[in-house]
Design a protein around this motif. Structure first.
Motif, PDB file in Angstrom:
ATOM      1  N   VAL A 294       0.830  -1.202   0.000  1.00  0.00           N
ATOM      2  CA  VAL A 294       0.000   0.000   0.000  1.00  0.00           C
ATOM      3  C   VAL A 294       0.869   1.258   0.000  1.00  0.00           C
ATOM      4  O   VAL A 294       2.038   1.229   0.383  1.00  0.00           O
ATOM      5  N   GLY A 295       0.248   2.362  -0.409  1.00  0.00           N
ATOM      6  CA  GLY A 295       0.925   3.650  -0.397  1.00  0.00           C
ATOM      7  C   GLY A 295      -0.074   4.786  -0.406  1.00  0.00           C
ATOM      8  O   GLY A 295      -1.296   4.578  -0.373  1.00  0.00           O
ATOM      9  N   SER A 296       0.426   5.981  -0.483  1.00  0.00           N
ATOM     10  CA  SER A 296      -0.383   7.190  -0.428  1.00  0.00           C
ATOM     11  C   SER A 296      -1.442   7.214  -1.525  1.00  0.00           C
ATOM     12  O   SER A 296      -1.216   6.743  -2.650  1.00  0.00           O
ATOM     13  N   ALA A 297      -2.593   7.800  -1.207  1.00  0.00           N
ATOM     14  CA  ALA A 297      -3.678   7.928  -2.180  1.00  0.00           C
ATOM     15  C   ALA A 297      -3.247   8.731  -3.399  1.00  0.00           C
ATOM     16  O   ALA A 297      -3.750   8.521  -4.514  1.00  0.00           O
ATOM     17  N   SER A 298      -2.312   9.653  -3.228  1.00  0.00           N
ATOM     18  CA  SER A 298      -1.856  10.490  -4.344  1.00  0.00           C
ATOM     19  C   SER A 298      -1.114   9.693  -5.411  1.00  0.00           C
ATOM     20  O   SER A 298      -0.922  10.172  -6.534  1.00  0.00           O
TER      21      SER A 298
ATOM     22  N   TRP B 150       1.929   0.120  -8.619  1.00  0.00           N
ATOM     23  CA  TRP B 150       2.432  -0.936  -7.728  1.00  0.00           C
ATOM     24  C   TRP B 150       3.848  -0.628  -7.264  1.00  0.00           C
ATOM     25  O   TRP B 150       4.260  -1.041  -6.170  1.00  0.00           O
ATOM     26  N   GLN B 151       4.609   0.127  -8.092  1.00  0.00           N
ATOM     27  CA  GLN B 151       5.968   0.487  -7.706  1.00  0.00           C
ATOM     28  C   GLN B 151       5.994   1.669  -6.738  1.00  0.00           C
ATOM     29  O   GLN B 151       7.057   2.015  -6.218  1.00  0.00           O
ATOM     30  N   ARG B 152       4.855   2.272  -6.506  1.00  0.00           N
ATOM     31  CA  ARG B 152       4.756   3.419  -5.595  1.00  0.00           C
ATOM     32  C   ARG B 152       4.185   3.022  -4.236  1.00  0.00           C
ATOM     33  O   ARG B 152       3.792   3.886  -3.458  1.00  0.00           O
ATOM     34  N   THR B 153       4.112   1.727  -3.970  1.00  0.00           N
ATOM     35  CA  THR B 153       3.625   1.245  -2.678  1.00  0.00           C
ATOM     36  C   THR B 153       4.782   1.274  -1.681  1.00  0.00           C
ATOM     37  O   THR B 153       5.769   0.561  -1.846  1.00  0.00           O
ATOM     38  N   THR B 154       4.649   2.103  -0.671  1.00  0.00           N
ATOM     39  CA  THR B 154       5.748   2.342   0.272  1.00  0.00           C
ATOM     40  C   THR B 154       5.767   1.375   1.450  1.00  0.00           C
ATOM     41  O   THR B 154       6.775   1.286   2.152  1.00  0.00           O
TER      42      THR B 154
ATOM     43  N   TYR C 198      10.924   2.983   1.532  1.00  0.00           N
ATOM     44  CA  TYR C 198      10.108   1.794   1.324  1.00  0.00           C
ATOM     45  C   TYR C 198      10.345   0.835   2.487  1.00  0.00           C
ATOM     46  O   TYR C 198      11.492   0.581   2.872  1.00  0.00           O
ATOM     47  N   THR C 199       9.261   0.314   3.041  1.00  0.00           N
ATOM     48  CA  THR C 199       9.332  -0.584   4.192  1.00  0.00           C
ATOM     49  C   THR C 199       8.766  -1.946   3.826  1.00  0.00           C
ATOM     50  O   THR C 199       7.668  -2.034   3.269  1.00  0.00           O
ATOM     51  N   ALA C 200       9.520  -2.991   4.128  1.00  0.00           N
ATOM     52  CA  ALA C 200       9.046  -4.362   3.942  1.00  0.00           C
ATOM     53  C   ALA C 200       8.992  -5.045   5.300  1.00  0.00           C
ATOM     54  O   ALA C 200       9.872  -4.841   6.142  1.00  0.00           O
ATOM     55  N   GLU C 201       7.945  -5.847   5.504  1.00  0.00           N
ATOM     56  CA  GLU C 201       7.786  -6.561   6.768  1.00  0.00           C
ATOM     57  C   GLU C 201       7.301  -7.982   6.516  1.00  0.00           C
ATOM     58  O   GLU C 201       6.531  -8.233   5.590  1.00  0.00           O
ATOM     59  N   LEU C 202       7.741  -8.871   7.369  1.00  0.00           N
ATOM     60  CA  LEU C 202       7.244 -10.241   7.436  1.00  0.00           C
ATOM     61  C   LEU C 202       6.807 -10.468   8.873  1.00  0.00           C
ATOM     62  O   LEU C 202       7.618 -10.345   9.796  1.00  0.00           O
ATOM     63  N   ILE C 203       5.514 -10.777   9.083  1.00  0.00           N
ATOM     64  CA  ILE C 203       4.953 -10.881  10.425  1.00  0.00           C
ATOM     65  C   ILE C 203       4.342 -12.274  10.581  1.00  0.00           C
ATOM     66  O   ILE C 203       3.536 -12.708   9.748  1.00  0.00           O
ATOM     67  N   PHE C 204       4.716 -12.966  11.637  1.00  0.00           N
ATOM     68  CA  PHE C 204       4.264 -14.341  11.830  1.00  0.00           C
ATOM     69  C   PHE C 204       4.329 -14.707  13.306  1.00  0.00           C
ATOM     70  O   PHE C 204       5.005 -14.038  14.100  1.00  0.00           O
ATOM     71  N   ASP C 205       3.625 -15.772  13.664  1.00  0.00           N
ATOM     72  CA  ASP C 205       3.675 -16.313  15.010  1.00  0.00           C
ATOM     73  C   ASP C 205       4.500 -17.584  15.005  1.00  0.00           C
ATOM     74  O   ASP C 205       4.275 -18.478  14.172  1.00  0.00           O
TER      75      ASP C 205
END
Length: 253
Positions: free
Chosen positions: A106-110, A118-122, A229-236
């Motif tokens: 996801v990224g800014s509405a602008s 898709w390349q503007r998803t921060t 740009y931020t990438a995350e992997l979230i898991f239990d």
């Protein structure tokens, strides 16, 4: 409020009670970076999880630049539509048991509506969700949990996190626009809020020691031409016993 489930059906979901308390430093650290958050990573078939959106422009799901929103589970992959989600919360319902990979960029509405949106998803986040059938049976292993999803920024686990236990090492690889990132600082946040830091090697990989069962977040940030740009992997990580059941189930499949 109107939201959509994984099949695109409109659903009503109440606003979560604001008395919800965060019980670990890890969750507090997760919240500080914005992006997408899940209220939980374990559910049963037919029961929802809620994904909350927090972007600097306060965009709703319908307004935000959603470059990717997929759910990958045994049997296939689905795209989640967000055009009718007029709030910053969206409900997902799973209709079969097994571990699911939810990937959202996801990224800014602008930045919405461009050919390269898709390349503007921060903010690119991947969640691994355990979906049980409501019985005491072990949850079936996931499909494609260690495969790329093709997001702008991405962290790929090189081993199945759902089969980890305390003392194991989890290797991960980092990408930006599909290219491996060399020398990239990466942080892992443990369930108790402690941090581990590392830098990726010549093939874009690093690893972290699993020290606790519970919620883990692996994250990196990369600035390109003034945009972060931020990438995350979230898991239990399963508790002892549950992890062993998961391993045995995977070995039998």
């Amino acid at each position: 409020m109107l939201t959509r489930n994984v099949r695109g059906r409109l659903m009503m979901t109440p606003w979560l009670c604001c008395s919800l308390m965060w019980v670990s430093g890890a969750i507090a650290a997760q919240e500080s970076s914005g992006g997408v958050r899940a209220d939980r990573l374990a559910t049963t078939v037919g029961q929802p999880i809620t994904l909350s959106l927090a972007l600097p422009d306060d965009a709703t799901w319908a307004e935000a630049n959603v470059g990717q929103f997929i759910v990958r589970q045994s049997g296939g992959q689905r795209t989640v539509e967000t055009d009718a989600a007029a709030s910053r919360e969206l409900v997902l319902v799973f209709e079969q048991p097994g571990y699911a990979l939810v990937a959202v960029g996801v990224g800014s509405a602008s930045q919405k509506g461009f050919r390269d949106s898709w390349q503007r998803t921060t903010h690119c986040t991947k969640f691994i969700v355990r979906v049980s059938d409501g019985s005491r049976k072990a949850t079936p292993p996931g499909t494609g949990l260690t495969a790329k999803v093709g997001g702008k920024a991405e962290i790929v686990p090189l081993m199945d996190p759902t089969r980890m236990s305390s003392g194991d090492d989890l290797p991960v690889r980092c990408y930006l626009e599909g290219d491996k990132l060399v020398g990239q600082p990466v942080t892992a946040i443990a369930p108790d809020g402690t941090l581990q830091s590392g830098n990726t090697d010549a093939v874009g990989a690093t690893h972290f020691r699993v020290t606790h069962a519970g919620r883990w977040t692996v994250r990196f940030e990369r600035e390109v031409e003034g945009v972060t740009y931020t990438a995350e992997l979230i898991f239990d990580v399963p508790a002892p016993g549950v992890a062993e059941e998961s391993r045995q189930k995977g070995d039998e499949s």
